[in-house]
Structure formats: structure tokens, C-alpha cells
Design a protein around this motif. Structure first.
Motif, PDB file in Angstrom:
ATOM      1  N   GLU A   1      -6.138   2.475 -12.005  1.00 60.15           N
ATOM      2  CA  GLU A   1      -5.900   3.171 -10.740  1.00 60.15           C
ATOM      3  C   GLU A   1      -5.465   4.618 -11.016  1.00 60.15           C
ATOM      4  OE1 GLU A   1      -6.244   2.235  -7.551  1.00 60.15           O
ATOM      5  OE2 GLU A   1      -7.036   0.259  -8.109  1.00 60.15           O
TER       6      GLU A   1
ATOM      7  N   TYR B   1      -6.591  -3.818  -7.308  1.00 63.72           N
ATOM      8  CA  TYR B   1      -6.307  -2.890  -8.398  1.00 63.72           C
ATOM      9  C   TYR B   1      -7.486  -2.863  -9.361  1.00 63.72           C
ATOM     10  CZ  TYR B   1      -1.593  -3.548  -6.605  1.00 63.72           C
ATOM     11  OH  TYR B   1      -0.504  -3.620  -5.782  1.00 63.72           O
TER      12      TYR B   1
ATOM     13  N   ASN C   1       0.836  -1.196   0.000  1.00 60.46           N
ATOM     14  CA  ASN C   1       0.000   0.000   0.000  1.00 60.46           C
ATOM     15  C   ASN C   1       0.874   1.251   0.000  1.00 60.46           C
ATOM     16  OD1 ASN C   1      -2.490  -1.448   0.170  1.00 60.46           O
ATOM     17  ND2 ASN C   1      -2.161  -1.730   2.368  1.00 60.46           N
ATOM     18  N   GLU C   2       0.269   2.383  -0.349  1.00 63.10           N
ATOM     19  CA  GLU C   2       1.030   3.629  -0.432  1.00 63.10           C
ATOM     20  C   GLU C   2       1.586   4.063   0.916  1.00 63.10           C
ATOM     21  OE1 GLU C   2      -2.203   5.805  -2.196  1.00 63.10           O
ATOM     22  OE2 GLU C   2      -1.124   5.960  -4.093  1.00 63.10           O
TER      23      GLU C   2
ATOM     24  N   LYS D   1      -1.425   4.539  -8.437  1.00 60.40           N
ATOM     25  CA  LYS D   1      -0.509   3.466  -8.033  1.00 60.40           C
ATOM     26  C   LYS D   1      -0.279   2.505  -9.188  1.00 60.40           C
ATOM     27  CE  LYS D   1      -4.026   0.571  -5.712  1.00 60.40           C
ATOM     28  NZ  LYS D   1      -4.337  -0.182  -4.475  1.00 60.40           N
TER      29      LYS D   1
END
Length: 298
Positions: free
Chosen positions: A136, A111, A64-65, A139
Motif C-alpha cells: 500500500e 490491502y 479506512n483513512e 496505510k
């Protein structure tokens, strides 16, 4: 509904279930594609996405970011091979099948993707084109993709499996990684000699005594299935794919699968983060990655 492309050379059929090939017949009516006898293998030519082969315990982690991880459960060969695709006739010699993620897919592969498969028939060649789009916003998306076509072998009644051989584009010397059939995993560091300055290898069921053969270190980007008794056969060209998998079932089924894969099953020394896997591909937000392979009937 029969979905079909035809010309003077071939008649090719497809199905919305899995967006896959279901028949390849030449002008003599010879069927080249395995017809899915469940006594051996009920599949025919499944599409492998977003993984090829197996993850450890069918579990993958996605970054994850914020630095945390999303845990997904993805069975062997991915999430789309047993799903219905949307069919579209593009032209007289081309059709497409498209799938976008449902809730279950997003839960396990987080995604917003679109997978489009375009099949084009030109003379005696069927091109399979995979288009993987990342919808997305911000990302990049990791993925693997591959084909798994099974071909009738032998092609005629009265023939034997051993009447056939594989011919590679180039003379090959290679080793193959150890496979673990019970888990689908590999040990790419534990390797066994397979080809030794060879362009050909005779087919024999004993080749598959210990599961599929992973050719991850060959120079050839083309392989042909040929007979010692006649000129019928086929060629698979897979220049966009670094791996070729050879497979048949241990109960002596009358087919061989020639499988171009962009990646491989998890190897014992790898971790479970999908982005870290060997040969992983990425597609940036709003972009499309394309990979193709060709089946030519001889």
C-alpha cells in the motif's frame, strides 16, 4: 511436479497449493508429517493468513483513512491456505512460495500484500520463514500469521497415541482459555488450569475432548514430541510467536498439530475491528515483516 529439498538427514516435500509442507522423511524413511487422511483431517500444514483462528461470524472490519470501515468476510484461518502459490527454487537447500491478492482477497482484506514463504533445509532442521510485505502507498496493514503443521503420532505401526508425550523447554504453570468449537471463538477471561509446574504432558485423546488447547501464557518457546519407547521425535522452536496451539480431532486421529500463531481467535469481550484485536501485528507501507519457526527432527 515434485518440489523437494533433500540432504543426508531429511527429504522434505512441498506443494504449490497453499504453499505448504507435504512430507518430512528422515534417512530411515520415517514420515513425520501427517498425510491428510480426510476421515480425520484432510489438511497437513496449512498457512494461516491474514488471521489465525476465527473472527466472530467470519466478519472483520478494517479502518479506512476517512474513519469509515471496510467489512470483510474471512473464513477460519484466513484466505490463502486453499490458494495456489508461485514456486521458486532459491538454492539447493531453499525454496520459496509467493502469493499476492486476487480480487476476492482484496474485497475481504483490503490491502495490497505479498506473502512469501521461504523454506530452508539445514541438516535435520526445516525453517519456515514468513515474509509479509505491505505494498500500500500510505496505510499500514494489520495481520496475523501462523503455522498449522500436523505430525504423525504414533510414528510406527503397533504403537499407541498414549506412548507419546510433549516436553516443553521450561517448567510451566498455566491456564488455558475456554474454547467454543462451534464458532471457533475464545473466552480468554474464562480460564482452566492446564499445566502445574510441569515440563511434560502425556498425550491422551481426552485432552482434545473440547477442541484445541490454546497456550497463550507459557514461557517456553520450544516444544518436543517424544516417545516413551524410542528416540524418534521432533522439536518445534517458535520464538517469534506468542501462542502455541495443540490440536487433534475428537475421533482419535493418529496425529497431533503443534501450531505457532501470532494471534488468536476473537475473544468474547473483543470487538470486530481487526486493528483492535489482541496481539495484532502491523506492517508499514513499503515494509516487510518477518516471522520464523523451526522444525527439527530428532
Amino acid at each position: 511436479m515434485v518440489i523437494e529439498l533433500t540432504n543426508e538427514e531429511l527429504t522434505v516435500q512441498f506443494k504449490e497449493f497453499g504453499g505448504a509442507l507435504s512430507s518430512i522423511k528422515d534417512s530411515d524413511g520415517i514420515e513425520y508429517l501427517w498425510q491428510g487422511n480426510p476421515e480425520y483431517w484432510s489438511g497437513q500444514a496449512p498457512v494461516l493468513f491474514p488471521i489465525c483462528g476465527s473472527l466472530r461470524n467470519d466478519i472483520g472490519f478494517f479502518k479506512n483513512e476517512d474513519g469509515s470501515f471496510h467489512k470483510g468476510q474471512i473464513p477460519r484461518h484466513g484466505l490463502v491456505r486453499k490458494e495456489n502459490f508461485t514456486f521458486e527454487q532459491i538454492s539447493e537447500n531453499s525454496v520459496s512460495f509467493t502469493i499476492t491478492p486476487n480480487e476476492n482477497m482484496l474485497e475481504n482484506f483490503p490491502y495490497q500484500f505479498e506473502l512469501k514463504i521461504i523454506y530452508t533445509l539445514n541438516d535435520n532442521t526445516i525453517r519456515t520463514e514468513y515474509q509479509v510485505t505491505n505494498h500500500e502507498d500510505n496505510k499500514k496493514m494489520p495481520f496475523f500469521i501462523g503455522g498449522h503443521p500436523g505430525f504423525n503420532c504414533p510414528l510406527f505401526d503397533g504403537e499407541q497415541y498414549e506412548d507419546y508425550y510433549l516436553e516443553f523447554e521450561k517448567e510451566e504453570t498455566c491456564e488455558v482459555p475456554k474454547a467454543f468449537p462451534e464458532t471457533g471463538l475464545l473466552d480468554v477471561q474464562n480460564r482452566t488450569a492446564f499445566l502445574n509446574q510441569q515440563k511434560t504432558i502425556d498425550l491422551d485423546y481426552s485432552l482434545f475432548d473440547y477442541d484445541a488447547i490454546t497456550l497463550d501464557d507459557i514461557q517456553s518457546r520450544s516444544v518436543s514430541l517424544r516417545s516413551k519407547k524410542h528416540d524418534k521425535g521432533l522439536t518445534l522452536d517458535f520464538s517469534d510467536f506468542p501462542n502455541l496451539i495443540l490440536w487433534s480431532t475428537i475421533n482419535k486421529s493418529s496425529f497431533i498439530a503443534l501450531e505457532p500463531w501470532s494471534g488468536l481467535s476473537t475473544s468474547l469481550e473483543e470487538n470486530d475491528t481487526v486493528e483492535d484485536k489482541r496481539l495484532v501485528s502491523f506492517v508499514n507501507p513499503g515494509e516487510t515483516a518477518v516471522k520464523c519457526f523451526d522444525i527439527t527432527i530428532l
